[in-house]
Design a protein around this motif. Structure first.
Motif, mmCIF file in Angstrom:
data_model
loop_
_atom_site.group_PDB
_atom_site.id
_atom_site.type_symbol
_atom_site.label_atom_id
_atom_site.label_comp_id
_atom_site.label_asym_id
_atom_site.label_seq_id
_atom_site.Cartn_x
_atom_site.Cartn_y
_atom_site.Cartn_z
ATOM 1 N N VAL A 125 65.837 11.479 -78.070
ATOM 2 C CA VAL A 125 66.709 11.393 -79.158
ATOM 3 C C VAL A 125 67.095 12.868 -79.627
ATOM 4 O O VAL A 125 66.378 13.675 -79.047
ATOM 5 N N THR A 126 68.374 12.856 -80.262
ATOM 6 C CA THR A 126 68.997 14.089 -80.741
ATOM 7 C C THR A 126 68.077 14.631 -81.910
ATOM 8 O O THR A 126 67.134 13.775 -82.435
ATOM 9 N N ASP A 127 68.168 15.936 -82.146
ATOM 10 C CA ASP A 127 67.525 16.378 -83.390
ATOM 11 C C ASP A 127 67.767 15.527 -84.660
ATOM 12 O O ASP A 127 67.164 15.359 -85.550
ATOM 13 N N ILE A 128 69.086 15.371 -84.826
ATOM 14 C CA ILE A 128 69.494 14.575 -86.047
ATOM 15 C C ILE A 128 68.829 13.182 -85.950
ATOM 16 O O ILE A 128 68.522 12.944 -87.371
ATOM 17 N N GLU A 129 68.648 12.402 -84.962
ATOM 18 C CA GLU A 129 67.966 11.220 -84.901
ATOM 19 C C GLU A 129 66.460 11.423 -85.372
ATOM 20 O O GLU A 129 65.850 10.651 -86.062
ATOM 21 N N LEU A 130 65.976 12.612 -84.795
ATOM 22 C CA LEU A 130 64.625 12.755 -85.095
ATOM 23 C C LEU A 130 64.397 13.095 -86.497
ATOM 24 O O LEU A 130 63.387 12.467 -87.114
ATOM 25 N N PHE A 131 65.180 13.989 -87.087
ATOM 26 C CA PHE A 131 64.970 14.229 -88.496
ATOM 27 C C PHE A 131 65.271 12.960 -89.528
ATOM 28 O O PHE A 131 64.742 13.047 -90.434
ATOM 29 N N ALA A 132 65.828 11.943 -88.820
ATOM 30 C CA ALA A 132 66.158 10.641 -89.606
ATOM 31 C C ALA A 132 64.989 9.728 -89.269
ATOM 32 O O ALA A 132 65.208 8.568 -90.080
ATOM 33 N N GLY A 133 63.907 10.311 -88.601
ATOM 34 C CA GLY A 133 62.750 9.323 -88.497
ATOM 35 C C GLY A 133 62.385 8.468 -87.249
ATOM 36 O O GLY A 133 61.410 7.910 -87.240
ATOM 37 N N ALA A 134 63.361 9.030 -86.193
ATOM 38 C CA ALA A 134 63.311 8.097 -85.062
ATOM 39 C C ALA A 134 62.003 8.805 -84.166
ATOM 40 O O ALA A 134 61.592 9.920 -84.282
ATOM 41 N N ASN A 135 61.494 8.050 -83.179
ATOM 42 C CA ASN A 135 60.470 8.187 -82.448
ATOM 43 C C ASN A 135 59.196 8.722 -83.268
ATOM 44 O O ASN A 135 58.685 9.885 -82.793
ATOM 45 N N THR A 136 58.844 7.839 -84.079
ATOM 46 C CA THR A 136 57.612 8.444 -84.840
ATOM 47 C C THR A 136 56.264 7.356 -84.253
ATOM 48 O O THR A 136 56.470 6.071 -84.081
ATOM 49 N N LEU A 137 55.369 8.233 -83.826
ATOM 50 C CA LEU A 137 53.984 7.493 -83.498
ATOM 51 C C LEU A 137 52.742 7.862 -84.254
ATOM 52 O O LEU A 137 52.780 8.790 -85.215
ATOM 53 N N ALA A 138 51.902 6.986 -84.162
ATOM 54 C CA ALA A 138 50.625 6.812 -84.896
ATOM 55 C C ALA A 138 49.583 7.290 -83.660
ATOM 56 O O ALA A 138 49.343 6.625 -82.505
ATOM 57 N N LEU A 139 48.918 8.466 -83.803
ATOM 58 C CA LEU A 139 48.023 8.963 -82.617
ATOM 59 C C LEU A 139 46.411 8.767 -83.268
ATOM 60 O O LEU A 139 46.297 9.479 -84.277
ATOM 61 N N GLU A 140 45.573 8.140 -82.669
ATOM 62 C CA GLU A 140 44.132 8.072 -83.330
ATOM 63 C C GLU A 140 43.512 9.099 -82.700
ATOM 64 O O GLU A 140 42.783 9.439 -81.639
ATOM 65 N N SER A 141 43.490 10.246 -83.861
ATOM 66 C CA SER A 141 42.742 11.608 -83.365
ATOM 67 C C SER A 141 41.274 11.548 -83.340
ATOM 68 O O SER A 141 40.783 12.411 -82.496
ATOM 69 N N SER A 142 40.748 10.764 -84.037
ATOM 70 C CA SER A 142 39.324 10.274 -84.178
ATOM 71 C C SER A 142 39.209 8.917 -84.634
ATOM 72 O O SER A 142 40.157 8.522 -85.032
ATOM 73 N N ALA A 143 37.996 8.367 -84.515
ATOM 74 C CA ALA A 143 37.851 6.986 -84.922
ATOM 75 C C ALA A 143 38.273 6.781 -86.413
ATOM 76 O O ALA A 143 37.800 7.262 -87.586
ATOM 77 N N GLY A 144 39.279 5.997 -86.530
ATOM 78 C CA GLY A 144 39.876 5.579 -87.839
ATOM 79 C C GLY A 144 40.800 6.430 -88.472
ATOM 80 O O GLY A 144 41.094 6.368 -89.661
ATOM 81 N N THR A 145 41.135 7.802 -87.737
ATOM 82 C CA THR A 145 41.974 8.774 -88.366
ATOM 83 C C THR A 145 43.258 8.734 -87.413
ATOM 84 O O THR A 145 42.992 9.008 -86.405
ATOM 85 N N TRP A 146 44.315 8.674 -88.345
ATOM 86 C CA TRP A 146 45.715 8.792 -87.452
ATOM 87 C C TRP A 146 46.739 9.974 -87.823
ATOM 88 O O TRP A 146 46.753 10.076 -89.049
#
Length: 283
Positions: free
Chosen positions: A107-128
């Protein structure tokens, strides 16, 4: 009289396997969802048509909580993923994700700053950690290299893993994840959960059983930022003045037009510990 013989072949019965389930405690990502509600990401192949989420404080007496009509876009880390800077692009890391279904796109930076391509990554058990990516490159079947990263979004900088291990779950935060219909009284109450096809009985092997305790992470205020360095300023002998800028959980706080972000909390109060090494000298 009898007619010609006919070969009647019945369609094969679909056998479902247990789903891949992510029960996620997240900051506010949708202002229409109560801030104490966790989200669920769910994937199964073949898809059930409709999945069911059941909840019980014990190992029996499960009550139906929610039904889910569509699978989430989910995957897993292909390699360890290390910490990086926040509040600016992380150019030093690349995020390699093996997705279970669907595609990822740049996506473009404008789309990114508007919230596009958002992920949740489980960095440790139960922590995102909540993060975003600007560039997506398909490097092999189902594996993407994600770059131009924004880390620790929505107050999750404290959840950045170092590293988040290979195999950790990754969930795309879009309309295919579902808020769980718990009440605020469920916060802190340990519960057992059953997730599987709505068409099957809870005793079927296609159901996954999980233990999960909602903690109401969405109600946690964000940490302050821009903490001043007091020794840089003129002061009376023996005095140090420490100041900071507060942040807000309010989705409207992302506006660049506001001079100061909305408070969003019922009151503004802080507790500051003065440390000498690990010893607290004053509070």
């Amino acid at each position: 009289r009898p007619g010609p013989e006919r070969d009647v072949t019945l369609p094969p019965q679909v056998v479902y396997g247990p789903p891949v389930v992510a029960l996620m405690e997240l900051p506010i990502i949708d202002e229409d969802v109560p801030d104490y509600r966790p989200f669920v990401g769910l994937y199964a192949s073949p898809w059930y048509g409709q999945a069911a989420v059941w909840k019980s404080p014990t190992l029996d007496g499960f009550a139906l909580l929610d039904t889910i009509a569509r699978p989430a876009r989910m995957g897993a880390l292909a390699f360890d993923f290390y910490s990086g800077p926040t509040d600016r692009f992380d150019y030093g890391n690349a995020l390699y994700v093996d997705v279970l279904s669907g595609t990822l796109a740049s996506v473009t930076d404008i789309e990114l700053f508007a919230g596009a391509n958002t992920l949740a990554l489980e960095s440790s058990a139960g922590t995102w950690e909540v993060l975003q990516f600007g560039n997506a490159e398909l490097v092999s079947a189902g594996r993407y290299k994600l770059t131009r990263l924004l880390r620790g979004q929505r107050g999750t900088e404290g959840s950045i893993g170092n590293p988040a291990p290979a195999g950790a779950r990754v969930v795309v935060l879009d309309n295919d994840i579902t808020p769980l219909s718990i009440t605020s009284a469920d916060i802190g109450v340990a519960s057992n959960w059953m997730v599987g096809p709505a068409s099957e009985d809870l005793t079927d092997l296609s159901y996954a059983q999980l233990a999960f305790t909602p903690r109401g992470i969405g109600r946690r205020p964000y940490s302050v930022t821009h903490v001043s360095q007091p020794w840089k300023f003129a002061r009376a002998p023996g005095d140090l003045t420490i100041s900071w800028k507060r942040r807000t959980r309010a989705p409207a706080g992302d506006s660049w037009d506001a001079i100061e972000v909305p408070l969003f909390e019922e009151s503004e109060a802080y507790e500051v510990d003065i440390l000498d090494g690990t010893s607290i000298k004053g509070t």
